[in-house]
Design a protein around this motif. Structure first.
Motif, mmCIF file in Angstrom:
data_model
loop_
_atom_site.group_PDB
_atom_site.id
_atom_site.type_symbol
_atom_site.label_atom_id
_atom_site.label_comp_id
_atom_site.label_asym_id
_atom_site.label_seq_id
_atom_site.Cartn_x
_atom_site.Cartn_y
_atom_site.Cartn_z
ATOM 1 N N ASP A 20 -0.526 -17.498 5.353
ATOM 2 C CA ASP A 20 0.295 -17.910 6.428
ATOM 3 C C ASP A 20 0.391 -16.852 7.466
ATOM 4 O OD1 ASP A 20 1.618 -16.165 4.641
ATOM 5 O OD2 ASP A 20 3.838 -17.093 5.135
ATOM 6 N N LEU A 21 -0.306 -15.621 7.231
ATOM 7 C CA LEU A 21 -0.250 -14.730 8.301
ATOM 8 C C LEU A 21 -1.418 -14.773 9.250
ATOM 9 C CD1 LEU A 21 1.092 -11.424 6.277
ATOM 10 C CD2 LEU A 21 2.297 -13.103 7.960
ATOM 11 N N LYS A 22 -2.353 -15.776 9.075
ATOM 12 C CA LYS A 22 -3.254 -16.137 10.013
ATOM 13 C C LYS A 22 -2.924 -16.281 11.518
ATOM 14 C CE LYS A 22 -7.937 -17.601 9.289
ATOM 15 N NZ LYS A 22 -8.965 -18.208 8.341
ATOM 16 N N GLY A 23 -3.627 -15.254 12.190
ATOM 17 C CA GLY A 23 -3.121 -15.390 13.753
ATOM 18 C C GLY A 23 -2.233 -14.179 13.958
ATOM 19 N N LYS A 24 -1.380 -13.803 12.870
ATOM 20 C CA LYS A 24 -0.515 -12.755 13.056
ATOM 21 C C LYS A 24 -1.338 -11.315 12.468
ATOM 22 C CE LYS A 24 3.645 -15.124 12.370
ATOM 23 N NZ LYS A 24 4.939 -15.503 11.574
ATOM 24 N N VAL A 25 -1.862 -11.406 11.702
ATOM 25 C CA VAL A 25 -2.878 -10.242 11.306
ATOM 26 C C VAL A 25 -4.327 -10.571 11.669
ATOM 27 C CG1 VAL A 25 -3.735 -8.798 9.142
ATOM 28 C CG2 VAL A 25 -1.298 -9.763 9.315
ATOM 29 N N LYS A 26 -4.859 -10.033 12.600
ATOM 30 C CA LYS A 26 -6.223 -10.426 13.270
ATOM 31 C C LYS A 26 -7.079 -9.067 12.920
ATOM 32 C CE LYS A 26 -4.254 -13.586 16.725
ATOM 33 N NZ LYS A 26 -4.287 -13.478 18.310
ATOM 34 N N LEU A 31 -1.827 -4.580 9.876
ATOM 35 C CA LEU A 31 -1.036 -4.196 8.669
ATOM 36 C C LEU A 31 -0.141 -3.342 8.568
ATOM 37 C CD1 LEU A 31 -3.910 -5.002 6.172
ATOM 38 C CD2 LEU A 31 -2.103 -6.637 6.230
ATOM 39 N N SER A 32 -0.025 -2.515 9.585
ATOM 40 C CA SER A 32 0.843 -1.249 9.870
ATOM 41 C C SER A 32 2.345 -1.798 9.481
ATOM 42 C CB SER A 32 0.722 -0.572 10.919
ATOM 43 O OG SER A 32 1.694 0.502 11.252
ATOM 44 N N GLY A 33 3.256 -1.216 8.950
ATOM 45 C CA GLY A 33 4.454 -1.693 8.583
ATOM 46 C C GLY A 33 4.663 -2.876 7.426
ATOM 47 N N ARG A 34 3.509 -3.319 7.135
ATOM 48 C CA ARG A 34 3.616 -4.486 6.075
ATOM 49 C C ARG A 34 3.385 -4.030 4.358
ATOM 50 N NH1 ARG A 34 3.640 -9.530 8.194
ATOM 51 N NH2 ARG A 34 3.154 -9.383 10.560
ATOM 52 N N VAL A 35 3.618 -4.927 3.588
ATOM 53 C CA VAL A 35 3.285 -4.536 2.249
ATOM 54 C C VAL A 35 2.234 -5.163 1.815
ATOM 55 C CG1 VAL A 35 4.435 -5.176 -0.035
ATOM 56 C CG2 VAL A 35 5.958 -4.955 1.929
ATOM 57 N N VAL A 36 1.430 -4.127 1.149
ATOM 58 C CA VAL A 36 0.281 -4.163 0.484
ATOM 59 C C VAL A 36 -0.084 -4.196 -1.077
ATOM 60 C CG1 VAL A 36 -2.256 -3.450 0.503
ATOM 61 C CG2 VAL A 36 -1.122 -3.318 2.417
ATOM 62 N N GLY A 37 -0.591 -5.157 -1.648
ATOM 63 C CA GLY A 37 -0.545 -5.286 -3.061
ATOM 64 C C GLY A 37 -1.614 -4.402 -3.598
ATOM 65 N N VAL A 38 -1.745 -3.703 -4.676
ATOM 66 C CA VAL A 38 -2.601 -2.966 -5.391
ATOM 67 C C VAL A 38 -2.544 -2.874 -6.590
ATOM 68 C CG1 VAL A 38 -3.240 -1.333 -3.329
ATOM 69 C CG2 VAL A 38 -1.722 -0.592 -4.948
ATOM 70 N N LYS A 39 -3.653 -2.827 -7.524
ATOM 71 C CA LYS A 39 -3.505 -2.844 -8.781
ATOM 72 C C LYS A 39 -2.900 -1.478 -9.609
ATOM 73 C CE LYS A 39 -7.642 -5.455 -10.081
ATOM 74 N NZ LYS A 39 -8.936 -5.263 -10.759
ATOM 75 N N GLY A 40 -1.755 -1.621 -10.335
ATOM 76 C CA GLY A 40 -1.177 -0.451 -10.745
ATOM 77 C C GLY A 40 -0.645 0.783 -10.117
ATOM 78 N N HIS A 41 0.091 0.333 -8.886
ATOM 79 C CA HIS A 41 0.557 1.189 -8.049
ATOM 80 C C HIS A 41 1.699 2.159 -8.942
ATOM 81 C CE1 HIS A 41 2.273 3.550 -4.623
ATOM 82 N NE2 HIS A 41 3.414 2.890 -5.217
ATOM 83 N N THR A 42 1.626 3.493 -8.946
ATOM 84 C CA THR A 42 3.014 4.446 -9.507
ATOM 85 C C THR A 42 3.125 5.369 -8.757
ATOM 86 O OG1 THR A 42 1.250 5.646 -10.832
ATOM 87 C CG2 THR A 42 2.340 3.677 -11.805
ATOM 88 N N PRO A 43 4.431 5.601 -8.449
ATOM 89 C CA PRO A 43 4.861 6.636 -7.445
ATOM 90 C C PRO A 43 4.081 7.807 -7.921
ATOM 91 C CG PRO A 43 6.812 5.357 -8.160
ATOM 92 C CD PRO A 43 5.424 4.754 -9.101
ATOM 93 N N GLY A 44 3.388 8.325 -7.126
ATOM 94 C CA GLY A 44 2.787 9.665 -7.249
ATOM 95 C C GLY A 44 1.340 9.602 -7.708
ATOM 96 N N GLY A 45 0.828 8.113 -8.224
ATOM 97 C CA GLY A 45 -0.421 8.266 -8.814
ATOM 98 C C GLY A 45 -0.880 7.064 -7.933
#
Length: 109
Positions: A20-26, A31-45
């Motif tokens: 649903d972000l097609k047209g907004k994220v070109k 992606l600046s200021g947005r939320v990006v999902g990654v595998k296994g994010h841990t604070p400090g790692g």
């Protein structure tokens, strides 16, 4: 000698953006200021997918602290849910999930 070799037409990691972000994220810089999902994010790692995301962002001129990283887990279901629920704007996906997420209309690369 016998070997099992995976073959694919896409890279091992693919930056996917919520459909649903097609047209907004070109471009990556959007992606600046947005939320990006990654595998296994841990604070400090940092997981491999986060390190690769940081590299892709840096190539686009975006500091890694300009996005919020959250864990989307390592299963298709958790990554799919993160995108569909709007919990993440993008993910650094890998195969075979990346192709499946795009084919099912949950994301675009």
């Amino acid at each position: 000698m016998r070997a099992i070799v995976p073959t694919t037409r896409v890279p091992a990691y693919t930056l996917l953006v919520r459909a649903d972000l097609k047209g907004k994220v070109k471009q990556v810089a959007d992606l600046s200021g947005r939320v990006v999902g990654v595998k296994g994010h841990t604070p400090g790692g940092r997981s491999t997918s986060q390190l690769f995301t940081e590299y892709v962002l840096a190539r686009a001129g975006i500091s890694s602290d300009r996005v919020n990283y959250v864990s989307v887990g390592q299963s298709y279901d958790s990554q799919h849910a993160g995108l569909l629920s709007g919990a993440v704007d993008a993910i650094m996906g890998d195969e075979p999930f990346a192709t499946r997420l795009v084919k099912q209309g949950a994301a675009f690369s």
